[in-house]
Design a protein around this motif. Structure first.
Motif, PDB file in Angstrom:
ATOM      1  N   ALA A 184       0.760  -1.210  -0.169  1.00 15.37           N
ATOM      2  CA  ALA A 184       0.025   0.002   0.088  1.00 15.37           C
ATOM      3  C   ALA A 184       0.937   1.356   0.113  1.00 15.37           C
ATOM      4  O   ALA A 184       0.646   2.288  -0.768  1.00 15.37           O
ATOM      5  CB  ALA A 184      -0.984  -0.098   1.254  1.00 15.37           C
ATOM      6  N   VAL A 189      -1.079   4.160  -1.441  1.00 17.66           N
ATOM      7  CA  VAL A 189      -2.557   4.038  -0.913  1.00 17.66           C
ATOM      8  C   VAL A 189      -2.583   4.107   0.382  1.00 17.66           C
ATOM      9  O   VAL A 189      -1.705   3.627   1.233  1.00 17.66           O
ATOM     10  CB  VAL A 189      -3.058   2.597  -1.208  1.00 17.66           C
ATOM     11  CG1 VAL A 189      -4.407   2.306  -0.773  1.00 17.66           C
ATOM     12  CG2 VAL A 189      -3.387   2.350  -2.889  1.00 17.66           C
ATOM     13  N   LEU A 191      -4.220   3.033   3.785  1.00 19.73           N
ATOM     14  CA  LEU A 191      -5.127   2.035   3.855  1.00 19.73           C
ATOM     15  C   LEU A 191      -6.410   2.440   4.693  1.00 19.73           C
ATOM     16  O   LEU A 191      -7.302   1.752   4.755  1.00 19.73           O
ATOM     17  CB  LEU A 191      -4.232   1.159   5.025  1.00 19.73           C
ATOM     18  CG  LEU A 191      -3.213   0.106   4.153  1.00 19.73           C
ATOM     19  CD1 LEU A 191      -2.536  -0.673   5.212  1.00 19.73           C
ATOM     20  CD2 LEU A 191      -3.787  -0.760   3.025  1.00 19.73           C
ATOM     21  N   VAL A 194      -9.170   2.230   2.435  1.00 17.10           N
ATOM     22  CA  VAL A 194      -9.403   0.690   1.691  1.00 17.10           C
ATOM     23  C   VAL A 194     -10.359  -0.065   2.664  1.00 17.10           C
ATOM     24  O   VAL A 194     -10.213  -0.080   3.807  1.00 17.10           O
ATOM     25  CB  VAL A 194      -8.021   0.042   1.780  1.00 17.10           C
ATOM     26  CG1 VAL A 194      -8.402  -1.146   0.953  1.00 17.10           C
ATOM     27  CG2 VAL A 194      -6.969   0.842   0.835  1.00 17.10           C
ATOM     28  N   ILE A 203      -7.523  -6.133   5.849  1.00 14.19           N
ATOM     29  CA  ILE A 203      -7.184  -5.432   4.432  1.00 14.19           C
ATOM     30  C   ILE A 203      -6.107  -6.469   3.894  1.00 14.19           C
ATOM     31  O   ILE A 203      -5.102  -6.474   4.347  1.00 14.19           O
ATOM     32  CB  ILE A 203      -6.646  -4.270   4.566  1.00 14.19           C
ATOM     33  CG1 ILE A 203      -7.858  -3.182   5.123  1.00 14.19           C
ATOM     34  CG2 ILE A 203      -6.315  -3.627   3.009  1.00 14.19           C
ATOM     35  CD1 ILE A 203      -7.322  -1.793   5.319  1.00 14.19           C
ATOM     36  N   ASP A 207      -7.693  -6.518  -1.793  1.00 10.72           N
ATOM     37  CA  ASP A 207      -8.334  -5.139  -1.392  1.00 10.72           C
ATOM     38  C   ASP A 207      -7.552  -4.019  -1.903  1.00 10.72           C
ATOM     39  O   ASP A 207      -8.281  -2.953  -2.413  1.00 10.72           O
ATOM     40  CB  ASP A 207      -8.532  -5.024   0.256  1.00 10.72           C
ATOM     41  CG  ASP A 207      -9.444  -6.186   0.595  1.00 10.72           C
ATOM     42  OD1 ASP A 207     -10.243  -6.659  -0.296  1.00 10.72           O
ATOM     43  OD2 ASP A 207      -9.315  -6.470   1.850  1.00 10.72           O
ATOM     44  N   VAL A 208      -6.389  -4.016  -1.516  1.00  9.66           N
ATOM     45  CA  VAL A 208      -5.564  -2.812  -2.035  1.00  9.66           C
ATOM     46  C   VAL A 208      -5.385  -2.654  -3.395  1.00  9.66           C
ATOM     47  O   VAL A 208      -5.730  -1.565  -4.061  1.00  9.66           O
ATOM     48  CB  VAL A 208      -4.034  -3.135  -1.493  1.00  9.66           C
ATOM     49  CG1 VAL A 208      -3.117  -1.949  -2.058  1.00  9.66           C
ATOM     50  CG2 VAL A 208      -4.002  -2.872  -0.295  1.00  9.66           C
ATOM     51  N   PHE A 211      -8.780  -1.417  -4.702  1.00  7.39           N
ATOM     52  CA  PHE A 211      -8.919  -0.205  -4.478  1.00  7.39           C
ATOM     53  C   PHE A 211      -8.308   0.863  -5.870  1.00  7.39           C
ATOM     54  O   PHE A 211      -8.698   1.695  -6.104  1.00  7.39           O
ATOM     55  CB  PHE A 211      -8.245   0.323  -3.066  1.00  7.39           C
ATOM     56  CG  PHE A 211      -8.300   1.574  -2.877  1.00  7.39           C
ATOM     57  CD1 PHE A 211      -7.318   2.491  -2.858  1.00  7.39           C
ATOM     58  CD2 PHE A 211      -9.449   2.424  -2.279  1.00  7.39           C
ATOM     59  CE1 PHE A 211      -7.031   3.705  -2.664  1.00  7.39           C
ATOM     60  CE2 PHE A 211      -9.350   3.736  -1.981  1.00  7.39           C
ATOM     61  CZ  PHE A 211      -8.364   4.458  -2.208  1.00  7.39           C
ATOM     62  N   THR A 229      -4.513   9.584  -5.133  1.00  6.08           N
ATOM     63  CA  THR A 229      -5.642   8.504  -5.002  1.00  6.08           C
ATOM     64  C   THR A 229      -6.865   8.937  -4.530  1.00  6.08           C
ATOM     65  O   THR A 229      -7.138  10.036  -3.987  1.00  6.08           O
ATOM     66  CB  THR A 229      -5.062   7.487  -3.958  1.00  6.08           C
ATOM     67  OG1 THR A 229      -5.054   8.505  -2.456  1.00  6.08           O
ATOM     68  CG2 THR A 229      -3.660   6.818  -4.044  1.00  6.08           C
ATOM     69  N   ARG A 234     -15.917   2.395  -4.371  1.00  2.00           N
ATOM     70  CA  ARG A 234     -15.724   0.990  -4.829  1.00  2.00           C
ATOM     71  C   ARG A 234     -17.087   0.472  -4.634  1.00  2.00           C
ATOM     72  O   ARG A 234     -17.729   0.715  -3.798  1.00  2.00           O
ATOM     73  CB  ARG A 234     -14.601   0.399  -3.968  1.00  2.00           C
ATOM     74  CG  ARG A 234     -13.321   0.643  -4.510  1.00  2.00           C
ATOM     75  CD  ARG A 234     -12.388   1.427  -3.419  1.00  2.00           C
ATOM     76  NE  ARG A 234     -12.282   0.780  -2.258  1.00  2.00           N
ATOM     77  CZ  ARG A 234     -13.231   1.796  -1.210  1.00  2.00           C
ATOM     78  NH1 ARG A 234     -13.624   3.120  -1.728  1.00  2.00           N
ATOM     79  NH2 ARG A 234     -13.364   1.750   0.093  1.00  2.00           N
TER      80      ARG A 234
END
Lengths: 471, 389
Positions: A184, A189, A191, A194, A203, A207-208, A211, A229, A234
């Protein structure tokens, strides 16, 4: 070649040191271990021996400067291999360049391996590493202090225990595993944004990646800029939770609450009083011609009681001016009233409320509430408050710990008026009872002053005739 | 400034040990601070074999370890070491005792006995390995019969006593020697070790370097009697020796070793010295101690003292001085190179040097850790592992 010397951690776990003086100047030739500077750390004054033999090329920091560990402080012109063998043992081997790198480990070379020297990279801020630590401050630090004051949100009706609010946001980081955290981080990203689909919200790598899917960044590519980001949106996650960007009133409220809760030491006192006489007075006033058409509520009387009690306890109507190291005592009262509005909590205030009669005060309160609910409160009415009241009783709540409107010394929460078995003239009777909760800034207000103020407000509500003893 | 020839500490020194109970006794001293060799009826015997050549080599060793100390301190200031505990001023105590040991004796020291480690033949890079944070321990203890330095104050005295009990069981005539400071004598571990050592009459030497300061705590606050006199309470014979006199230290150590080898049990040696530098590189002694005190002790510097003795004997030639300096520089250079070129440890190194025999539990952890590390380089593998959770 040029070699940099970065300030090392001279004690165990120090993050900065002050350059006291340079023992060398630009152009000087120095030998290995020759003392080049005197440096003061939190623990000791120490001499810095030169790690190289060579010529001083540049001194990066002036005497008197406090330098972060890992920052370059001096550059050397060091002879290439041929000259090195003679000049110093450090340069005998291929590792001649190593020292400077090691010094800066964990600071400049963050993405590399973690520092392996004790104390290195301990608490140095502004490194690129601990993205996760910065998550703790909701809505950013109150660098927006001014903005926050311009529209001061305050502990309000819904927030019976607002203290829990900031705490909540600072607790656990999202559940994940170290490799996924690294992924991530590499991908930029956060978290926190997420949604975890693993056991108990864990997570996962998927998932990452999911995302990030819109951005089509497979694992291992160049790290994306975290700023790019996109939050939310989602498909499957949106079914289970709703994401709202933090902005507007919520953002200001959060910043103001954090600022207030962590700068002003809060103390809260509670007083439960039999307000039956006050309620009887209200009923009487409502019937009177003077108050015809005027909205009278327990809040009206409580506000008046606050204004009267303040005359005897002016400390609660003051401000801590940390910048100028002064206490500002107001000779007027701008009475703030927390109002729940569709946009969120606002605290408009009634200017010079201490000069208003009860009728004027009642009218002002009614107008203020109406304007606030309509979302039309003028910015000027949102700033400049000197003390606040929050009426949590309208939600059926008895007591709580209100958080001060930033810059104010006190806030009073009014609880619900309940018919309660109560001692009355030596017997138990059903009386109308209310709890008052007063939070005050303990820097400005001592327990004595706070208690006296609260007792005065309580005495007025318990027996309005007591006003005669106070004015 | 007056120099007191007994070496007991200047009269101006606020920290000189005072003895309200009248228990004080004279230091064993063979060389005065001005370098005069004085005779001693009992202890001369124990250094009768020391030749001029050996005196020169003692001088060399002391100079070399001071140079090691200076270099390591510089390395710390240059960010190459996280920390370093200087031994400045304690060279005679360490070399005098370290040089008295046999190869089969075993040393359990504190973190300051880098001079003793040098006598034991430790690789110079290994001395700084721990202080650089590259390993949790510097060397193989059995290679040089010296345990790696103990950081826990005084804990090594228990290890030494236990080891000495082993020697006793083996019926060998080697000795366990443990080094600790004045502060450690206030620790429970040291007292327990002395109780056991006396009870079992094991071959152990308690070598206490009284450097007068337990970080910022002066020794006089910890003990109202001389530290050597504490041993009597355990039934352990003790010696109080001028710790800045390398010959006296050597003599005292030999007395203690001889007693231990012949089944006479433990001995406690108090070597009265002075920590002329900071406790560690993270300490600033000027905050808690008097500059006059340091000046008094500088006049009793152990290296100046042996240099003065050599000079009186006509041994301190330019040739010797140059030779010693070259040796010291070479050693320091070697240590610096070893330090700055030391490779960073591998993550899996943390599993090394824990058990001498295979351990299934540790092997499992190592396996997990290896796979965990692999997950960084091999995302696909990590995904499947994730799915298995």
């Amino acid at each position: 070649m040029i070699k940099e010397f970065r300030l090392p951690d001279l004690g165990e776990g120090l993050t900065e040191s002050e350059i006291l003086n340079w023992r060398v100047g630009v152009g000087d030739t120095v030998t290995l271990n020759q003392v080049i500077a005197e440096v003061e750390t939190a623990k000791a004054v120490v001499e810095l021996p030169s790690p190289f033999a060579g010529v001083i090329k540049e001194l990066h920091e002036q005497p008197g400067t406090v330098v972060e560990v890992g920052k370059p402080i001096v550059s050397f012109e060091v002879a290439d291999d041929a000259g090195q063998a003679a000049s110093g043992p450090a340069n005998l081997s291929a590792g001649a360049g190593e020292p400077a790198q090691l010094v800066g480990q964990g600071v400049a070379d963050a993405p590399k391996r973690e520092p392996n020297l004790v104390g290195y990279g301990a608490v140095v801020e502004s490194t690129s590493r601990p993205a996760r630590r910065q998550r703790n401050l909701p809505g950013g630090r109150p660098a927006e202090t001014n903005a926050a004051q311009a529209a001061p949100p305050v502990a309000g009706p819904a927030e019976t225990k607002p203290a829990a609010k900031p705490a909540e946001t600072t607790t656990e980081r999202p559940r994940s595993t170290p490799p996924v955290r690294k992924l991530a981080r590499d991908l930029g990203v956060d978290l926190a944004e997420v949604h975890g689909t693993g056991p108990r919200g864990l997570i996962t790598r998927e998932d990452v990646q999911e995302f990030l899917h819109p951005l089509a960044a497979p694992a291992g590519t160049e790290p994306a800029d975290p700023g790019q980001t996109v939050p939310g949106s989602r498909q499957d996650a949106s079914v289970r939770e709703t994401r709202t960007p933090i902005k507007g009133v919520r953002k200001f409220t959060a910043a103001a609450m954090v600022q207030s809760a962590f700068t002003a030491p809060h103390a809260t006192e509670f007083l439960t009083v039999d307000v039956t006489p006050a309620m009887e007075l209200l009923a009487k006033l409502r019937d009177s011609r003077e108050f015809a058409g005027v909205k009278l509520t327990p809040l009206t009387l409580a506000a008046k009681a606050v204004l009267i009690a303040l005359r005897r306890s002016p400390a609660l109507n003051s401000r801590w001016d940390g910048e100028n190291q002064e206490i500002v005592a107001y000779n007027y009262v701008n009475l703030g009233i927390a109002a729940a509005t569709p946009r969120g909590l606002t605290v408009p205030n009634i200017k010079d409320a201490d000069g208003l009669s009860l009728v004027q005060l009642a009218e002002a309160l009614a107008a203020l509430a109406e304007t606030a609910r309509a979302g039309r409160t003028a910015p000027g009415d949102l700033s400049g408050g000197t003390i606040s009241i929050t009426n949590i009783g309208v939600f059926g709540i008895d007591a709580g710990t209100p958080i001060l409107n930033p810059g104010e010394a006190a806030i009073l929460a009014l609880g619900a008026v309940r018919r309660t078995p109560w001692e009355y003239r030596g017997e138990i009777a059903l009386r109308q009872v209310m709890t008052l909760s007063l939070s005050f800034d303990h820097r400005l207000v001592d327990g004595e002053q706070g208690s006296r103020f609260l007792a005065d407000v309580g005495a007025i509500l318990a027996d309005p005739g007591m006003v005669l003893t106070m004015v | 400034m007056s120099i007191d020839e007994t070496g007991q500490g200047g009269t101006a020194a606020p920290n000189s040990a005072r003895h309200p109970h009248g228990q004080g006794r004279d230091l064993v001293q063979l060389v005065t601070p001005s370098g005069e060799r004085v005779s001693h009826p009992e202890f001369d015997y124990w250094v009768r074999d020391i030749t001029d050549e050996q005196l020169c080599s003692l001088f060399e060793d002391m100079t070399v370890i001071r140079r090691i100390d200076v270099e390591a301190t510089a390395l710390q200031r240059q960010g190459e070491l996280a920390l370093w505990p200087p031994l400045l001023g304690q060279e005679a105590a360490q070399i005098g005792s370290g040089r008295a040991l046999r190869l089969d004796d075993f040393v359990f020291s504190s973190y300051r006995e880098n001079g003793v480690a040098y006598c034991r033949g430790v690789d110079l890079t290994d001395i700084v390995r721990v202080w650089r944070g590259n390993a949790s321990s510097g060397w193989d203890p059995y290679a040089i019969n010296m345990a790696t330095p103990q950081i826990i104050i005084g804990a090594q005295t228990l290890h030494a006593t236990g080891y000495a009990m082993g020697i006793q069981n083996d019926g060998a005539d080697s000795v366990a020697v443990t080094y600790f400071g004045d502060g450690a004598t206030s620790e429970g571990d040291v007292n327990e070790a002395m109780v056991f050592a006396a009870s079992f009459q094991v071959p152990v030497v308690f070598f206490c370097t009284n450097n007068h300061w337990a970080i910022s705590e002066p020794v006089r606050l910890q003990s109202h009697i001389q530290l050597a006199d504490r041993a009597a309470g355990f039934g352990i014979p003790s010696l109080r020796v001028d710790g800045n006199d390398v010959l006296a230290v050597m003599a005292a150590t030999r007395v203690a070793l001889d007693r231990a080898r012949r089944g006479g049990g433990p001995t406690f040696i108090e070597a009265v010295s002075y920590r002329m530098g900071p406790h560690t590189t993270a300490d600033d002694p000027t905050r808690y101690r008097d500059a006059n005190e340091l000046e008094d002790w500088a006049a009793k510097d152990p290296i100046s003292r042996i240099a003065a003795l050599l000079e009186r004997k006509g041994l301190l030639t330019d040739g010797l001085q140059q030779q010693v300096k070259d040796k010291a520089d070479a050693v320091a250079r070697g240590m610096r190179t070893g330090c700055t070129t030391m490779p960073d440890p591998e993550p899996l190194d943390v599993f090394k040097h824990v058990y001498s025999t295979p351990n299934s539990w540790l092997d499992r952890q190592q396996d997990h850790y290896a796979r965990y590390l692999a997950s960084f380089g091999d995302p696909a593998g990590a995904v499947s592992e994730e799915g298995a959770r």
